[in-house]
Enzyme design. Sequence first.
Site, PDB file in Angstrom:
ATOM      1  N   THR A   1      -3.436  -0.524   7.277  1.00  0.00           N
ATOM      2  CA  THR A   1      -2.566  -0.478   8.451  1.00  0.00           C
ATOM      3  C   THR A   1      -3.379  -0.224   9.717  1.00  0.00           C
ATOM      4  O   THR A   1      -3.191  -0.901  10.738  1.00  0.00           O
ATOM      5  CB  THR A   1      -1.499   0.606   8.270  1.00  0.00           C
ATOM      6  OG1 THR A   1      -0.740   0.316   7.096  1.00  0.00           O
ATOM      7  CG2 THR A   1      -0.563   0.658   9.465  1.00  0.00           C
TER       8      THR A   1
ATOM      9  N   TYR B   1       8.604  -7.976   4.002  1.00  0.00           N
ATOM     10  CA  TYR B   1       9.655  -8.747   4.670  1.00  0.00           C
ATOM     11  C   TYR B   1      10.780  -9.086   3.698  1.00  0.00           C
ATOM     12  O   TYR B   1      11.914  -8.663   3.885  1.00  0.00           O
ATOM     13  CB  TYR B   1       9.118 -10.028   5.346  1.00  0.00           C
ATOM     14  CG  TYR B   1      10.194 -10.704   6.180  1.00  0.00           C
ATOM     15  CD1 TYR B   1      10.481 -10.255   7.462  1.00  0.00           C
ATOM     16  CD2 TYR B   1      10.944 -11.756   5.676  1.00  0.00           C
ATOM     17  CE1 TYR B   1      11.493 -10.845   8.222  1.00  0.00           C
ATOM     18  CE2 TYR B   1      11.956 -12.353   6.417  1.00  0.00           C
ATOM     19  CZ  TYR B   1      12.225 -11.890   7.685  1.00  0.00           C
ATOM     20  OH  TYR B   1      13.220 -12.465   8.422  1.00  0.00           O
TER      21      TYR B   1
ATOM     22  N   TYR C   1      -1.074  -0.615  -2.951  1.00  0.00           N
ATOM     23  CA  TYR C   1      -0.828   0.103  -1.704  1.00  0.00           C
ATOM     24  C   TYR C   1       0.683   0.212  -1.552  1.00  0.00           C
ATOM     25  O   TYR C   1       1.365  -0.778  -1.295  1.00  0.00           O
ATOM     26  CB  TYR C   1      -1.469  -0.658  -0.549  1.00  0.00           C
ATOM     27  CG  TYR C   1      -1.344  -0.055   0.837  1.00  0.00           C
ATOM     28  CD1 TYR C   1      -0.753   1.186   1.065  1.00  0.00           C
ATOM     29  CD2 TYR C   1      -1.861  -0.740   1.933  1.00  0.00           C
ATOM     30  CE1 TYR C   1      -0.661   1.709   2.340  1.00  0.00           C
ATOM     31  CE2 TYR C   1      -1.775  -0.221   3.217  1.00  0.00           C
ATOM     32  CZ  TYR C   1      -1.175   0.993   3.418  1.00  0.00           C
ATOM     33  OH  TYR C   1      -1.085   1.516   4.687  1.00  0.00           O
TER      34      TYR C   1
ATOM     35  N   LYS D   1      -2.707   3.682  -3.950  1.00  0.00           N
ATOM     36  CA  LYS D   1      -2.789   4.378  -2.671  1.00  0.00           C
ATOM     37  C   LYS D   1      -1.355   4.568  -2.200  1.00  0.00           C
ATOM     38  O   LYS D   1      -0.671   3.611  -1.859  1.00  0.00           O
ATOM     39  CB  LYS D   1      -3.610   3.562  -1.669  1.00  0.00           C
ATOM     40  CG  LYS D   1      -3.820   4.276  -0.338  1.00  0.00           C
ATOM     41  CD  LYS D   1      -3.049   3.636   0.762  1.00  0.00           C
ATOM     42  CE  LYS D   1      -3.337   4.298   2.091  1.00  0.00           C
ATOM     43  NZ  LYS D   1      -2.536   3.774   3.207  1.00  0.00           N
TER      44      LYS D   1
END
Length: 306
Positions: A58, A121, A147, A175
């Site tokens: 990110t 999305y 993730y 993660k």
Amino acid sequence: MASNAPAPGTDDPLGIHGVVPPTVTAFHDDETVDYEATAAHARFVVEGGAHGVFPLGTNGEFALLSGEERDRVVRAVVEEVGDDVPVIAGVGAPSTRRTVARAEAAADAGADGIVVVTPFYYPLDGAGAVEHYRRVCDAVDLPTYVYHIPSKTGNSLALDTVAELAEIPGLVGVKDSSKDVPWLGQAIDDHPALTFLSGSDSLLFPGLEVGCAGMVSAVANAFPELVVDLFEAYDAGDEDRAQELQSQVYDVRSALKRGPYMAGVKAALSLQGFDAGPLRSPLRRMDAADEAALELELRELGLLDG
């Protein structure tokens, strides 16, 4: 390797542990990628003691980059620090095909492992998630880390889905940025063969307490020594000191959250003389007033020289 800190999962050939910053992508003023400065930031955190690097998370603004740009970022970071620490590259995308393409490019670039954010999305059920990760793991011979950040992707993983993911050959860790401590604690308890990494600066010390082997810390992008000191204090058995440092991380985290989303890290780097450029639009840097206030807070915390 860790002693008091939780050990990496037994399935993880990289033994990922400690502080793994989600390194920034640097840009020129015209928002083209500055690959040299991006690689230099990876070097900056490694020199600060980081145990690994995670480009294109990110903080690396991965969703705002083209496929070619992402591939070149991975290559630049691997060439800069790949001989010193593990490089686990972010390769996630909304589609499986695009994720596989980025994973294959990361493998070609010499990444040690890949980090695959859950597709975003479109809503994704458990069966879709399992098939997605299975196809990625089948495509490349690299350790693969899930993730999990449902606040950004809109897709959370149920614990029974994690159990299915844990059976996929090559999938070796998670993660977790859900900030759901009961979910994290149970997932760790259920899957000792997986490596778990705490993905929020609010849960560095608590993450270690529940069994995370390491931490993906945005604060470490700007102040790697602070977070490395926290981990090393915990690993040495000085949990009181680690808690004190977590308290300081809370203060730094709050300071960095001033102004536009994710602007704080690059502003803090700039205040230390490291120019990572702007964020890519529509993200934006702090204005002068916010940056001045951030500088004052960081000086009061003793984190800036002079």
